[in-house]
Write an enzyme that holds these catalytic residues in place. Sequence first.
Site, mmCIF file in Angstrom:
data_model
loop_
_atom_site.group_PDB
_atom_site.id
_atom_site.type_symbol
_atom_site.label_atom_id
_atom_site.label_comp_id
_atom_site.label_asym_id
_atom_site.label_seq_id
_atom_site.Cartn_x
_atom_site.Cartn_y
_atom_site.Cartn_z
ATOM 1 N N CYS A 49 -22.325 -23.937 22.600
ATOM 2 C CA CYS A 49 -22.915 -23.033 23.591
ATOM 3 C C CYS A 49 -22.055 -23.012 24.855
ATOM 4 O O CYS A 49 -21.861 -21.954 25.466
ATOM 5 C CB CYS A 49 -24.345 -23.446 23.928
ATOM 6 S SG CYS A 49 -25.552 -22.947 22.677
ATOM 7 N N HIS A 72 -27.744 -20.057 19.926
ATOM 8 C CA HIS A 72 -27.846 -21.440 19.446
ATOM 9 C C HIS A 72 -28.825 -21.489 18.277
ATOM 10 O O HIS A 72 -30.037 -21.491 18.472
ATOM 11 C CB HIS A 72 -28.297 -22.379 20.564
ATOM 12 C CG HIS A 72 -28.347 -23.808 20.114
ATOM 13 N ND1 HIS A 72 -27.243 -24.634 20.164
ATOM 14 C CD2 HIS A 72 -29.342 -24.537 19.566
ATOM 15 C CE1 HIS A 72 -27.575 -25.825 19.674
ATOM 16 N NE2 HIS A 72 -28.853 -25.794 19.311
ATOM 17 N N CYS A 79 -25.079 -28.444 24.301
ATOM 18 C CA CYS A 79 -24.421 -28.062 23.052
ATOM 19 C C CYS A 79 -22.993 -27.633 23.362
ATOM 20 O O CYS A 79 -22.781 -26.692 24.140
ATOM 21 C CB CYS A 79 -25.192 -26.938 22.370
ATOM 22 S SG CYS A 79 -24.287 -26.188 21.008
ATOM 23 N N HIS A 120 -25.067 -26.800 16.329
ATOM 24 C CA HIS A 120 -24.998 -25.333 16.409
ATOM 25 C C HIS A 120 -24.352 -24.846 15.099
ATOM 26 O O HIS A 120 -23.221 -25.224 14.785
ATOM 27 C CB HIS A 120 -24.149 -24.986 17.630
ATOM 28 C CG HIS A 120 -24.097 -23.548 18.011
ATOM 29 N ND1 HIS A 120 -24.395 -23.118 19.301
ATOM 30 C CD2 HIS A 120 -23.755 -22.436 17.318
ATOM 31 C CE1 HIS A 120 -24.226 -21.805 19.369
ATOM 32 N NE2 HIS A 120 -23.842 -21.367 18.175
ATOM 33 N N HIS A 160 -22.391 -23.377 12.120
ATOM 34 C CA HIS A 160 -21.010 -22.877 12.103
ATOM 35 C C HIS A 160 -20.420 -23.037 10.717
ATOM 36 O O HIS A 160 -20.879 -23.876 9.932
ATOM 37 C CB HIS A 160 -20.134 -23.620 13.122
ATOM 38 C CG HIS A 160 -20.084 -25.102 12.915
ATOM 39 N ND1 HIS A 160 -21.098 -25.932 13.333
ATOM 40 C CD2 HIS A 160 -19.173 -25.895 12.295
ATOM 41 C CE1 HIS A 160 -20.790 -27.184 13.006
ATOM 42 N NE2 HIS A 160 -19.634 -27.186 12.370
ATOM 43 N N ASN A 179 -21.014 -27.414 6.797
ATOM 44 C CA ASN A 179 -21.539 -28.781 6.736
ATOM 45 C C ASN A 179 -23.011 -28.819 7.092
ATOM 46 O O ASN A 179 -23.507 -27.966 7.843
ATOM 47 C CB ASN A 179 -20.758 -29.676 7.700
ATOM 48 C CG ASN A 179 -19.346 -29.957 7.217
ATOM 49 O OD1 ASN A 179 -19.117 -30.109 6.014
ATOM 50 N ND2 ASN A 179 -18.405 -30.030 8.141
ATOM 51 N N HIS A 203 -16.501 -23.404 8.744
ATOM 52 C CA HIS A 203 -15.066 -23.624 8.904
ATOM 53 C C HIS A 203 -14.342 -22.675 7.955
ATOM 54 O O HIS A 203 -14.625 -22.677 6.750
ATOM 55 C CB HIS A 203 -14.685 -25.049 8.514
ATOM 56 C CG HIS A 203 -15.347 -26.127 9.316
ATOM 57 N ND1 HIS A 203 -14.642 -26.952 10.168
ATOM 58 C CD2 HIS A 203 -16.642 -26.534 9.387
ATOM 59 C CE1 HIS A 203 -15.485 -27.820 10.725
ATOM 60 N NE2 HIS A 203 -16.699 -27.593 10.261
ATOM 61 N N GLY A 231 -25.789 -35.125 7.576
ATOM 62 C CA GLY A 231 -24.846 -36.144 8.037
ATOM 63 C C GLY A 231 -23.400 -35.694 8.073
ATOM 64 O O GLY A 231 -22.567 -36.336 8.695
HETATM 65 P P1 5GP Z 1 -18.669 -30.184 11.978
HETATM 66 O O1 5GP Z 1 -18.243 -31.567 11.598
HETATM 67 O O2 5GP Z 1 -19.872 -30.169 12.881
HETATM 68 O O3 5GP Z 1 -18.812 -29.264 10.810
HETATM 69 O O4 5GP Z 1 -17.454 -29.592 12.805
HETATM 70 C C1 5GP Z 1 -17.390 -29.507 14.201
HETATM 71 C C2 5GP Z 1 -15.957 -29.109 14.533
HETATM 72 O O5 5GP Z 1 -15.906 -28.760 15.915
HETATM 73 C C3 5GP Z 1 -14.927 -30.227 14.335
HETATM 74 O O6 5GP Z 1 -14.010 -29.824 13.322
HETATM 75 C C4 5GP Z 1 -14.240 -30.356 15.692
HETATM 76 O O7 5GP Z 1 -12.839 -30.496 15.590
HETATM 77 C C5 5GP Z 1 -14.624 -29.066 16.400
HETATM 78 N N1 5GP Z 1 -14.736 -29.215 17.839
HETATM 79 C C6 5GP Z 1 -15.405 -30.196 18.502
HETATM 80 N N2 5GP Z 1 -15.303 -30.009 19.837
HETATM 81 C C7 5GP Z 1 -14.562 -28.883 20.019
HETATM 82 C C8 5GP Z 1 -14.121 -28.190 21.186
HETATM 83 O O8 5GP Z 1 -14.383 -28.561 22.329
HETATM 84 N N3 5GP Z 1 -13.396 -27.065 20.984
HETATM 85 C C9 5GP Z 1 -13.067 -26.615 19.725
HETATM 86 N N4 5GP Z 1 -12.331 -25.504 19.649
HETATM 87 N N5 5GP Z 1 -13.476 -27.243 18.611
HETATM 88 C C10 5GP Z 1 -14.206 -28.374 18.750
HETATM 89 ZN ZN ZN Z 2 -25.357 -24.218 20.767
#
Ligand code: 5GP
Ligand code: ZN
Length: 112
Positions: free
Chosen positions: A6, A45, A3, A95, A97, A86, A99, A89
């Site tokens: 993580c 996680h 992950c 994990h 989260h 989110n 935004h 899909g």
């Molecule tokens: P999701 O689409 O799952 O809601 O958003 C995942 C977010 O994680 C994306 O906006 C992406 O830019 C961010 N992200 C992916 N890998 C990394 C990383 O290695 N470091 C950071 N700081 N953000 C990441």
């Molecule tokens: Zn995780």
Amino acid sequence: MDCIFCKIINGEIPSEVVLESKDFIAIKNIHPKSPVHILVMPKAHVEKTDSISGKNESFWSDFMLFANGVISKYDLDKFGYRIINNGAGYQGVDHEHIHVMGGENWRPSDGL
Ligand code: 5GP
Ligand code: ZN
């Protein structure tokens, strides 16, 4: 477990931490889509099936209270902000989260 969040939390992958508590951490998004684009997550996680199960009754309220600390830190209550969670899909990282997005003169491009 493979992950990416993580790995960030345990320091294997570097990140810019903007706020931290016992249970939650906030980092800058590596690919920001707004002037302020922070990812807020539990340190444990937790995947969607757990987070929405209601097993931990105070999970979402604790999570949102912590996220409000990020909003205050960046004065987003003055500039305007958007919180996105989110699922399925729409979710790239399993994990859980949210935004926190905003910043001066920023408006979401979808008009919502
Ligand atoms: P999701 O689409 O799952 O809601 O958003 C995942 C977010 O994680 C994306 O906006 C992406 O830019 C961010 N992200 C992916 N890998 C990394 C990383 O290695 N470091 C950071 N700081 N953000 C990441
Ligand atoms: Zn995780």
